[in-house]
Write a protein that holds these residues in place. Structure first.
Motif, PDB file in Angstrom:
ATOM      1  N   ASN A 289       0.848  -1.300  -0.162  1.00 10.66           N
ATOM      2  CA  ASN A 289       0.058   0.218  -0.036  1.00 10.66           C
ATOM      3  C   ASN A 289       0.928   1.241   0.129  1.00 10.66           C
ATOM      4  OD1 ASN A 289       0.745   0.678   2.684  1.00 10.66           O
ATOM      5  ND2 ASN A 289      -0.952  -0.590   3.630  1.00 10.66           N
ATOM      6  N   PRO A 290       0.380   2.458  -0.002  1.00  9.72           N
ATOM      7  CA  PRO A 290       1.123   3.835  -0.037  1.00  9.72           C
ATOM      8  C   PRO A 290       2.032   3.816   0.920  1.00  9.72           C
ATOM      9  CG  PRO A 290      -1.052   4.056  -1.036  1.00  9.72           C
ATOM     10  CD  PRO A 290      -1.002   2.586  -0.565  1.00  9.72           C
ATOM     11  N   ASP A 291       1.605   3.609   2.316  1.00 14.55           N
ATOM     12  CA  ASP A 291       2.327   3.784   3.626  1.00 14.55           C
ATOM     13  C   ASP A 291       3.476   3.235   3.361  1.00 14.55           C
ATOM     14  OD1 ASP A 291       0.538   5.393   4.508  1.00 14.55           O
ATOM     15  OD2 ASP A 291      -0.671   3.890   5.598  1.00 14.55           O
ATOM     16  N   ASP A 292       3.524   1.866   2.620  1.00 11.18           N
ATOM     17  CA  ASP A 292       4.595   0.921   2.637  1.00 11.18           C
ATOM     18  C   ASP A 292       5.758   1.593   1.881  1.00 11.18           C
ATOM     19  OD1 ASP A 292       3.603  -1.170   3.885  1.00 11.18           O
ATOM     20  OD2 ASP A 292       2.717  -2.019   2.055  1.00 11.18           O
ATOM     21  N   VAL A 293       5.442   2.456   0.837  1.00  9.30           N
ATOM     22  CA  VAL A 293       6.283   3.104  -0.128  1.00  9.30           C
ATOM     23  C   VAL A 293       6.694   4.388   0.664  1.00  9.30           C
ATOM     24  CG1 VAL A 293       6.777   4.408  -2.313  1.00  9.30           C
ATOM     25  CG2 VAL A 293       4.929   2.456  -2.214  1.00  9.30           C
ATOM     26  N   LYS A 294       6.123   4.788   1.186  1.00  8.43           N
ATOM     27  CA  LYS A 294       6.182   6.348   2.133  1.00  8.43           C
ATOM     28  C   LYS A 294       7.299   5.707   3.175  1.00  8.43           C
ATOM     29  CE  LYS A 294       2.166   9.082   1.717  1.00  8.43           C
ATOM     30  NZ  LYS A 294       1.235   9.785   2.326  1.00  8.43           N
ATOM     31  N   ALA A 295       7.332   4.564   3.693  1.00 10.86           N
ATOM     32  CA  ALA A 295       8.076   4.284   4.987  1.00 10.86           C
ATOM     33  C   ALA A 295       9.469   3.964   4.618  1.00 10.86           C
ATOM     34  CB  ALA A 295       7.537   2.869   5.589  1.00 10.86           C
ATOM     35  N   LEU A 296       9.568   3.499   3.359  1.00 10.44           N
ATOM     36  CA  LEU A 296      11.024   3.236   2.727  1.00 10.44           C
ATOM     37  C   LEU A 296      11.611   4.139   1.706  1.00 10.44           C
ATOM     38  CD1 LEU A 296      12.554   0.646   3.624  1.00 10.44           C
ATOM     39  CD2 LEU A 296      10.034   0.349   3.945  1.00 10.44           C
ATOM     40  N   ALA A 297      10.947   5.223   1.340  1.00 15.96           N
ATOM     41  CA  ALA A 297      11.291   6.016   0.597  1.00 15.96           C
ATOM     42  C   ALA A 297      12.828   6.779   0.679  1.00 15.96           C
ATOM     43  CB  ALA A 297      10.184   7.424   0.155  1.00 15.96           C
ATOM     44  N   LEU A 298      12.771   7.356   2.252  1.00 21.21           N
ATOM     45  CA  LEU A 298      14.017   7.996   2.561  1.00 21.21           C
ATOM     46  C   LEU A 298      15.203   7.068   2.714  1.00 21.21           C
ATOM     47  CD1 LEU A 298      12.584  10.421   5.388  1.00 21.21           C
ATOM     48  CD2 LEU A 298      13.775  10.904   3.108  1.00 21.21           C
ATOM     49  N   PRO A 299      15.096   5.958   3.161  1.00 14.66           N
ATOM     50  CA  PRO A 299      16.441   5.253   3.156  1.00 14.66           C
ATOM     51  C   PRO A 299      16.906   4.687   1.779  1.00 14.66           C
ATOM     52  CG  PRO A 299      14.635   3.908   4.237  1.00 14.66           C
ATOM     53  CD  PRO A 299      14.153   5.594   4.158  1.00 14.66           C
ATOM     54  N   THR A 300      15.906   4.565   1.059  1.00 15.96           N
ATOM     55  CA  THR A 300      15.999   3.860  -0.394  1.00 15.96           C
ATOM     56  C   THR A 300      16.588   4.795  -1.220  1.00 15.96           C
ATOM     57  OG1 THR A 300      14.282   2.359  -0.001  1.00 15.96           O
ATOM     58  CG2 THR A 300      15.014   2.544  -2.358  1.00 15.96           C
ATOM     59  N   LEU A 301      16.009   6.215  -1.262  1.00 19.03           N
ATOM     60  CA  LEU A 301      16.223   7.082  -2.253  1.00 19.03           C
ATOM     61  C   LEU A 301      17.321   8.335  -1.878  1.00 19.03           C
ATOM     62  CD1 LEU A 301      12.502   7.873  -3.509  1.00 19.03           C
ATOM     63  CD2 LEU A 301      14.531   6.056  -4.091  1.00 19.03           C
ATOM     64  N   ARG A 302      17.552   8.415  -0.450  1.00 19.61           N
ATOM     65  CA  ARG A 302      18.407   9.530  -0.037  1.00 19.61           C
ATOM     66  C   ARG A 302      19.775   9.615  -0.735  1.00 19.61           C
ATOM     67  NH1 ARG A 302      18.460   7.222   5.647  1.00 19.61           N
ATOM     68  NH2 ARG A 302      17.088   8.894   5.999  1.00 19.61           N
ATOM     69  N   HIS A 303      20.312   8.537  -1.129  1.00 18.94           N
ATOM     70  CA  HIS A 303      21.654   8.411  -1.637  1.00 18.94           C
ATOM     71  C   HIS A 303      21.798   8.493  -3.175  1.00 18.94           C
ATOM     72  CE1 HIS A 303      20.176   4.603  -1.236  1.00 18.94           C
ATOM     73  NE2 HIS A 303      21.239   4.035  -1.825  1.00 18.94           N
ATOM     74  N   ARG A 304      20.604   8.539  -3.773  1.00 17.97           N
ATOM     75  CA  ARG A 304      20.362   8.451  -5.017  1.00 17.97           C
ATOM     76  C   ARG A 304      20.253   9.849  -5.746  1.00 17.97           C
ATOM     77  NH1 ARG A 304      19.626   2.856  -6.179  1.00 17.97           N
ATOM     78  NH2 ARG A 304      19.175   1.711  -4.166  1.00 17.97           N
ATOM     79  N   VAL A 305      20.172  10.825  -4.945  1.00 13.48           N
ATOM     80  CA  VAL A 305      19.898  12.160  -5.573  1.00 13.48           C
ATOM     81  C   VAL A 305      21.138  12.941  -5.263  1.00 13.48           C
ATOM     82  CG1 VAL A 305      17.448  11.918  -5.229  1.00 13.48           C
ATOM     83  CG2 VAL A 305      18.691  12.742  -3.517  1.00 13.48           C
ATOM     84  N   GLN A 306      21.257  14.022  -6.075  1.00 12.50           N
ATOM     85  CA  GLN A 306      22.514  15.018  -5.641  1.00 12.50           C
ATOM     86  C   GLN A 306      22.002  16.365  -5.887  1.00 12.50           C
ATOM     87  OE1 GLN A 306      25.449  14.212  -8.382  1.00 12.50           O
ATOM     88  NE2 GLN A 306      26.984  15.870  -7.686  1.00 12.50           N
ATOM     89  N   LEU A 307      22.299  17.120  -4.679  1.00 11.79           N
ATOM     90  CA  LEU A 307      21.981  18.401  -4.487  1.00 11.79           C
ATOM     91  C   LEU A 307      22.589  19.416  -5.287  1.00 11.79           C
ATOM     92  CD1 LEU A 307      21.684  18.640  -0.485  1.00 11.79           C
ATOM     93  CD2 LEU A 307      19.774  18.614  -2.047  1.00 11.79           C
TER      94      LEU A 307
END
Length: 333
Positions: A289-307
């Motif tokens: 469900n969407p809550d599962d996606v939200k729960a793992l979004a930060l640890p899964t994506l934080r190192h894949r973006v560049q400021l």
């Protein structure tokens, strides 16, 4: 009275296997807690990575039990484990292994390096030069190493748990984006709360020795069979087209963020879907469900973006950008 519908062959056995595997992994989390206090999100992240056949980057200041966390995980699993302390003079062959000349047979034989294990602790990975860091790329992605033109398969399961210090930059080599993208999760290990820190001191006063985990009562509670059953159950966790679209919309929104020069790649979207499925199964559901996606979004994506440099100067962080994206992307009903 109407008779109940027949249960399809194998369904009861499958459910029982799923419950057993889930119970084993829950016991794994409890076992690690005997040595590590107050780091439940990091423990959960490591379990998710095991289920997804992924690798984990642990980031935190010195002294917050990053290494102890991985050692406790290894002690709780019936898996082979090795540790490599990454230093500036470490060579790629020190990790992967090399050909050694045998004077008795007058032939070269391959001597395996520490990467040939189930759980590799890469301690302070950003302290070694890029050439040695890159020796892990093939191992992490292909589950093999190539020495002298010959590929050699690594054991299964295989997980790299790497640690790095975010505050000490002298003598370190930042991981390149290509290598960061190979990590399934980037877990931050924060300083403990006051209550947890008191608990840590109390344990030490009572004789706890972080170098002797057997004395702390940690024992193997899960093994390869439990992981295999759990992974099969995660693979059966259903994903609706709406959830798949939600994951894609989140990742595409990062590519349009004015604060980022690099957004999440399609590999990142695949990773987010995988971790969300694992989390859904761990919480006892067979659908995402969407809550599962939200729960793992930060640890899964934080190192894949560049400021962008200007955003970084203004105090923007990857976590704040991803949090803003989650707030903007419409949630499927």
């Amino acid at each position: 009275m109407t008779a109940p519908p027949p249960v399809p062959a194998g369904t009861a056995d499958t459910n029982r296997t799923d419950d057993t595997a889930r119970a084993s992994l829950e016991a794994l989390r409890s076992e690690i807690a005997k040595a590590v206090v107050g780091q439940d999100p990091a423990v959960t992240g490591l379990v998710v990575a095991l289920l997804c056949r992924g690798h984990v980057l642990l980031e935190g200041v010195p002294g917050v039990a990053k290494t102890l966390l991985v050692r406790a995980l290894a002690a709780s699993l019936e898996l082979d484990t090795k540790r490599v302390q990454f230093t500036p003079d470490l060579m790629p062959s020190d990790v992967t292994g090399s050909l050694v000349y045998d004077v008795r047979t007058t032939e070269f034989s391959f001597q395996q390096g520490p990467v040939f294990t189930n759980l590799l602790l890469a301690d302070e990975i950003n302290r070694t030069p890029p050439k040695t860091q890159s020796s892990l790329l093939e191992a992490m992605e292909e589950r093999q190493v190539t020495v002298d033109g010959t590929p050699r398969l690594l054991p299964d399961p295989f997980l790299v748990a790497a640690t790095q210090n975010p505050v000490e930059y002298e003598g370190t080599y930042p991981l390149p984006e290509a290598q960061l993208d190979r990590f399934l999760l980037k877990l931050t290990v924060p300083l403990p709360s006051r209550e947890d820190e008191i608990d840590v001191l109390t344990r030490h006063a009572d004789g706890f020795n972080p170098r002797d985990l057997k004395a702390a009562g940690i024992r193997p509670v899960a093994g390869p069979a439990d992981l295999e059953a759990a992974r099969a159950a995660v693979a059966r966790t259903s994903v609706s087209p709406e959830i798949a679209g939600y994951v894609v919309d989140i990742c595409r929104a990062t590519r349009d963020s004015p604060s980022l020069s690099l957004g999440v790649s399609p590999r990142g979207a695949t990773a987010l879907l995988s971790t969300a499925r694992a989390w859904a199964w761990l919480t006892g559901r067979d659908y995402v469900n969407p809550d599962d996606v939200k729960a793992l979004a930060l640890p899964t994506l934080r190192h894949r973006v560049q400021l962008r440099p200007e955003a970084e100067m203004e105090g923007v962080t990857p976590d704040s950008v991803i949090t803003a994206v989650l707030a903007q992307v419409p949630v499927p009903r």
